[in-house]
Design a protein around this motif. Structure first.
Motif: not given
Length: 357
Positions: A47-54, A62-70, A313-317
């Motif tokens: 699994l890959r998880v990226t916390g993108l810029p606020l 907008y709080l944005i995160a990306a994750s993926w499974h190759p 920061e808690k929201l982003r988590t």
């Protein structure tokens, strides 16, 4: 993955939490950090998880995160000439990360945020073409169009009259046009879903082509689910480049950016947007996704659907954790050979029997 030839799945997930900030004391801070970029990445193979810029300004945050499974790579493929060669030798990591045949982008603009996902059609791998080359080129171009060529784009005019947002369909059109002009990608196809969000008015404009899609969750309930565009079962609309030397040209579907469905929404405090390829939506029902979102955000959301946690920061988590949970769930469901999945349900409706993810 959107392919009528090769039914593999690799979820690429973008949950975005919009949070209306009304404190005048914090507005100057938000303006000061606007356009600042910082990325936090957490690895938990595969699994890959990226916390993108606020991204933030005086209106919406907008709080944005990306994750993926190759997905697993195939051992060999056959080229158009009939010869076989190792799949992984052709791939020199087409994109920033290895997300299988999926790709994504995120970019902040002067007026808002643009992001999207694309799903390279896996059938091209049987012809010696890496499907990820097309999807990543398309998403990289979309990021460039949204950020660097924004002044050349006509704004999207929302039903409410707001015109402070980039037109998602124009971003897709510009990305595909640049892909063709560059000549860097000789062959391939991809579905796509692009979102453009205003940071001042909170308008969301979307362009969806094929079965890459998004859902909008408000007050703990599903408000909107973008429909899938299909030529026939398991053959979604797709942007395509086919070399003139390839035989049977008429067998390839060559949809256009103008075929994309365009929608818009007025976002509210606490809205959750889930943007993903069919690797997610083929395996997870919308109501299941809503249940996961509600469970993961329970600690930060009030009963009225408003965001009660003010610590960004808690929201982003929580958003990163949500992204991870959604993608993990999609992968787990995809490996369940007995599951009645959205994909198997759709197959049954089209006269086919396919059980499992």
């Amino acid at each position: 993955m959107s392919s009528s030839i090769s039914p593999f799945y690799r979820p690429g997930v973008f949950p975005a939490l919009s949070n209306r900030l009304l404190s005048s004391a914090s507005q100057s801070l938000r303006l000061a950090i606007n356009q600042q970029i910082y990325i936090k990445t957490v690895y938990s193979n595969p699994l890959r998880v990226t916390g993108l810029p606020l991204t933030t300004t005086k209106g919406f945050t907008y709080l944005i995160a990306a994750s993926w499974h190759p997905k697993r790579k195939r051992q060999t493929v056959n080229s158009i000439s009939g010869g076989g060669h190792p799949w992984w030798k052709e791939r020199m990591r087409a994109g920033k990360v290895d997300a299988g045949e999926d790709a994504f982008f995120y970019v902040g603009t002067n007026n808002g945020v643009a992001l999207g996902v694309a799903d390279g059609v896996g059938g091209w791998s049987q012809m010696g073409v890496d499907p990820a080359n097309f999807s990543w080129a398309l998403m990289d171009n979309a990021a460039s169009v949204a950020k660097d060529n924004a002044p050349d784009l006509s704004p999207f005019i929302a039903p409410s009259g707001y015109n402070d947002i980039l037109d998602a369909k124009q971003i897709l059109s510009g990305a595909f046009e640049n892909l063709i002009k560059s000549g860097k990608v000789k062959a391939g196809s991809s579905t796509a879903c692009i979102l453009s969000l205003s940071k001042s008015s909170g308008i969301l404009n979307a362009a969806t082509l094929g079965d890459s899609a998004y859902i909008l969750i408000r007050n703990g309930a599903l408000l909107y689910e973008s429909p899938s565009q299909q030529h026939f079962f398991n053959c979604p609309f797709q942007l395509t480049i086919v070399p003139e030397s390839y035989p049977n040209q008429k067998l390839y579907f060559k949809d256009k950016p103008s075929d994309a469905q365009q929608t818009s929404h007025q976002l509210q405090d606490g809205d959750v947007i889930l943007l993903a390829t069919d690797g997610f939506f083929d395996n997870v029902f919308a109501d299941e996704a809503v249940e996961i979102v509600n469970r993961e955000l329970h600690d930060v959301m009030g009963h009225d659907g408003m965001v009660r946690e003010k610590d960004l920061e808690k929201l982003r988590t929580h958003v990163r954790r949500l992204s991870r949970r959604l993608t993990d769930t999609a992968r787990r469901f995809s490996l369940d050979s007995r599951r009645i999945s959205p994909f198997s349900q759709s197959a049954k409706q089209n006269g086919e029997v396919r059980i499992g993810g």
